[in-house]
Scaffold this motif. Structure first.
Motif, PDB file in Angstrom:
ATOM      1  N   LEU A 109       2.546  15.320  -6.054  1.00 45.90           N
ATOM      2  CA  LEU A 109       2.241  13.604  -5.637  1.00 45.90           C
ATOM      3  C   LEU A 109       2.794  13.708  -4.214  1.00 45.90           C
ATOM      4  CD1 LEU A 109       3.612  13.895  -8.875  1.00 45.90           C
ATOM      5  CD2 LEU A 109       3.018  11.095  -8.623  1.00 45.90           C
TER       6      LEU A 109
ATOM      7  N   THR B 254       5.451   5.300  -9.066  1.00 41.06           N
ATOM      8  CA  THR B 254       5.486   6.299  -9.921  1.00 41.06           C
ATOM      9  C   THR B 254       6.832   6.622 -10.499  1.00 41.06           C
ATOM     10  OG1 THR B 254       3.439   7.141  -9.341  1.00 41.06           O
ATOM     11  CG2 THR B 254       4.645   8.674 -10.754  1.00 41.06           C
TER      12      THR B 254
ATOM     13  N   THR C 149       0.948  -1.197  -0.087  1.00 39.77           N
ATOM     14  CA  THR C 149      -0.174   0.080   0.178  1.00 39.77           C
ATOM     15  C   THR C 149       0.878   1.262  -0.055  1.00 39.77           C
ATOM     16  OG1 THR C 149      -0.268  -0.001   2.387  1.00 39.77           O
ATOM     17  CG2 THR C 149      -1.959  -1.325   1.263  1.00 39.77           C
ATOM     18  N   ARG C 150       2.200   1.172  -0.176  1.00 35.06           N
ATOM     19  CA  ARG C 150       3.007   2.278  -0.020  1.00 35.06           C
ATOM     20  C   ARG C 150       3.478   2.812  -1.400  1.00 35.06           C
ATOM     21  NH1 ARG C 150       5.088   1.955   5.104  1.00 35.06           N
ATOM     22  NH2 ARG C 150       3.642   1.017   6.364  1.00 35.06           N
ATOM     23  N   HIS C 151       3.490   3.997  -1.634  1.00 36.77           N
ATOM     24  CA  HIS C 151       3.706   4.696  -2.904  1.00 36.77           C
ATOM     25  C   HIS C 151       5.092   5.115  -2.794  1.00 36.77           C
ATOM     26  CE1 HIS C 151       3.009   8.185  -5.858  1.00 36.77           C
ATOM     27  NE2 HIS C 151       3.209   7.134  -6.517  1.00 36.77           N
TER      28      HIS C 151
ATOM     29  N   VAL D  90       8.003   7.303  -5.182  1.00 35.52           N
ATOM     30  CA  VAL D  90       8.089   8.070  -6.350  1.00 35.52           C
ATOM     31  C   VAL D  90       9.683   7.853  -6.608  1.00 35.52           C
ATOM     32  CG1 VAL D  90       8.244  10.063  -7.300  1.00 35.52           C
ATOM     33  CG2 VAL D  90       6.365   9.841  -6.213  1.00 35.52           C
TER      34      VAL D  90
ATOM     35  N   ALA E  39       4.115  11.013  -1.382  1.00 34.21           N
ATOM     36  CA  ALA E  39       4.778   9.533  -1.350  1.00 34.21           C
ATOM     37  C   ALA E  39       5.175   9.151  -0.060  1.00 34.21           C
ATOM     38  CB  ALA E  39       5.971   9.745  -2.496  1.00 34.21           C
TER      39      ALA E  39
ATOM     40  N   ARG F  15      -2.028   9.484  -1.979  1.00 37.57           N
ATOM     41  CA  ARG F  15      -0.768   9.227  -2.732  1.00 37.57           C
ATOM     42  C   ARG F  15      -1.091   9.368  -3.884  1.00 37.57           C
ATOM     43  NH1 ARG F  15      -1.692   5.371   1.359  1.00 37.57           N
ATOM     44  NH2 ARG F  15       0.088   5.223   2.709  1.00 37.57           N
ATOM     45  N   GLY F  16      -0.214  10.176  -4.752  1.00 36.70           N
ATOM     46  CA  GLY F  16      -0.151  10.533  -6.346  1.00 36.70           C
ATOM     47  C   GLY F  16      -1.173  10.999  -6.859  1.00 36.70           C
TER      48      GLY F  16
ATOM     49  N   TRP G 159       3.758   0.399  -4.594  1.00 31.30           N
ATOM     50  CA  TRP G 159       2.914   1.237  -5.871  1.00 31.30           C
ATOM     51  C   TRP G 159       4.097   2.201  -6.173  1.00 31.30           C
ATOM     52  CZ3 TRP G 159      -1.269   5.196  -4.606  1.00 31.30           C
ATOM     53  CH2 TRP G 159      -1.632   5.671  -5.492  1.00 31.30           C
TER      54      TRP G 159
END
Length: 482
Positions: A269, A35, A8-10, A12, A271, A478-479, A33
């Motif tokens: 974003l 980007t 569940t962690r974003h 970048v 993160a 997030r994002g 996750w």
């Protein structure tokens, strides 16, 4: 890695070169996750697939060290296993004192284990000076030493100017008299510390390298060019659910109570983690607020610029020229004052290039090195002309190309002077105080493709560990574009 801790962690990733893509690929394997934000209109950085006269070519790096597994492992992981190719030949020459001579064997990046192996390169006086190593008093290397300065003291300047400079200096587009032995040739550095004689230290490294070479080729390429690799990794990142945004330069990086905020031209974003995979100068600018000390260190990293001049000729126009027969190209000692620093005969070196256009012969030259970059501001036509002039003198080439392509890599290669590794250690020590932020790329762990892949993977693994042990807010938006 425990994917339950990261799914569940974003994260970048700022920078879509091979280091950033390797980090993104690794993070996705851990369930994060991801980007990727790339400032330019393409991924890959100095791995750049192009074409000339309708055939594919590399307009950037064109091979990877096969003795390190990281880049080959990544290529296989993204479906390129069947396209890996060793060079047809690595029999390079040296354009030395106006003549092409075979590259001497029995050296480590130009440093010989037996000076007699350099008999075709050195003058009688230079050969005699190189043989004095074992009668000289030991020269301590301390914590680090410039490889050119050390070799010159043990074996004489001619060994450095005629072989170490075109080989090791060519890898970094740098000055061998400034390049750190500990950073650029760490195994040689350790061997030299264990021996009073430089020659004995080189022989120890050669014996290890010979054992490794029996297990496979030294270098490896990819059918279609090394520039194929970043595209394949990017496809794999997208297939796993990662997002890659092009033309998305990052203008601001801010630490927040929940994690990180990353601002581009048209979005913000948030993160849990950030991998900073840019060159040192933009990394320094983005870190100015979050870590002034790390920012100041990175602002001091210097870069060299260079240009690659890629040319296609009618193959029949090169028939009968001995300078091109059975060779992968040649290197040029800067001390001779030539403009080009090297030439690669791509059609001779790579089977895929040879087969792509049976009537054409593709080669490229490199121009520019640290402190000698004024020529790179010349027009493309001028760089082609000076390349043709040097190729004519070196190999007898009189034909005109049917197509040319000039690619400039301004600030393309970080320099590794004495003390570089200590600087990198200080940067990482400062950033360790910032949860969820790591750096990677050619400025830290080596300029080769395997080293860059390893650097990206290391950053990803440390981010995963940071997120696993940290407690970012679970409800972060997030994002989201704002």
């Amino acid at each position: 890695m425990n994917t339950a801790d990261t799914r569940t962690r974003h994260v970048v990733v700022i920078g879509g070169g091979i280091s950033g893509l390797a980090a993104a690929h690794r993070l996705l394997e851990a369930g994060a996750w991801v980007t990727v934000l790339e400032a330019s209109g393409r991924v890959g950085g100095k791995l750049y697939a192009g074409e000339i006269a309708g055939m594919p070519v590399d307009l950037g790096a064109e091979s990877m060290l096969a003795r390190r597994p990281e880049a080959i492992d990544l290529a296989r992981a993204v479906g390129l296993d069947g396209r890996l190719q060793a060079p047809v030949t690595t029999a390079a020459a040296l354009w030395n004192r106006g003549a092409l001579t075979p590259m001497p064997a029995g050296h480590v990046m130009g440093v010989p284990g037996d000076p007699q192996a350099l008999a075709s390169v050195l003058s009688p006086e230079g050969l005699e000076r190189a043989g004095q190593d074992r009668v000289l008093e030991p020269t301590p290397v301390g914590d680090d030493v410039a490889i050119g300065a050390y070799v010159a003291e043990r074996l004489g300047r001619e060994v450095v100017d005629r072989l170490v400079e075109p080989l090791l200096g060519g890898v970094y587009a740098g000055d061998a008299y400034r390049i750190s032995m500990r950073a650029a040739t760490p195994r040689l550095f350790e061997a030299v510390k264990a021996h009073d004689s430089l020659l004995d230290g080189v022989r120890e490294v050669q014996e290890e390298a010979a054992a490794q070479q029996r297990t496979g080729p030294v270098f490896m390429g990819i059918e279609g060019g090394m520039g194929v690799l970043p595209g394949a990794v990017a496809d794999a990142v997208r297939a796993r659910g990662g997002e890659i945004l092009l033309d998305a330069p990052v203008s601001e990086l801010t630490r927040t109570a929940e994690g990180w905020q990353v601002r581009t031209r048209d979005r913000v974003l948030t993160a849990d983690g950030v991998v900073l995979a840019t060159p040192a100068r933009p990394a320094s600018q983005l870190l100015a607020a979050a870590s002034p000390a790390a920012s100041a260190e990175l602002s001091e990293v210097e870069y060299a610029s260079m240009a690659l001049v890629t040319m296609a000729f009618r193959r029949r126009d090169l028939e009968g020229l001995p300078g091109f027969s059975g060779r992968s190209g040649f290197l040029v000692p800067p001390v001779d004052g030539r403009t080009i620093k090297a030439s690669t005969f791509s059609t001779r070196k790579w089977a895929w290039n040879d087969a792509a256009a049976p009537d054409l012969f593709v080669l490229r030259t490199s121009i520019g090195r640290y402190g000698e970059e004024e020529r790179l501001h010349d027009d493309d036509a001028d760089l082609v002309e000076v390349s043709l002039r040097d190729l004519g003198e070196a190999a007898g080439l009189a034909a005109k190309p049917v197509a040319t392509e000039v690619t400039r890599w301004m600030g393309g290669l970080p320099q590794y002077p004495v003390g570089h590794l200590d600087r990198v250690a200080r940067v990482r020590e400062q950033l360790a105080e910032l949860p969820g932020l790591r750096v990677c790329g050619a400025a830290y762990d080596g300029v080769g493709i395997p080293a860059c892949v390893a650097s990206g993977r290391r950053a990803a693994d440390e981010i995963v560990e940071s997120l696993r042990t940290g407690t970012p807010a679970p409800g972060t938006n997030r994002g989201a574009g704002q």
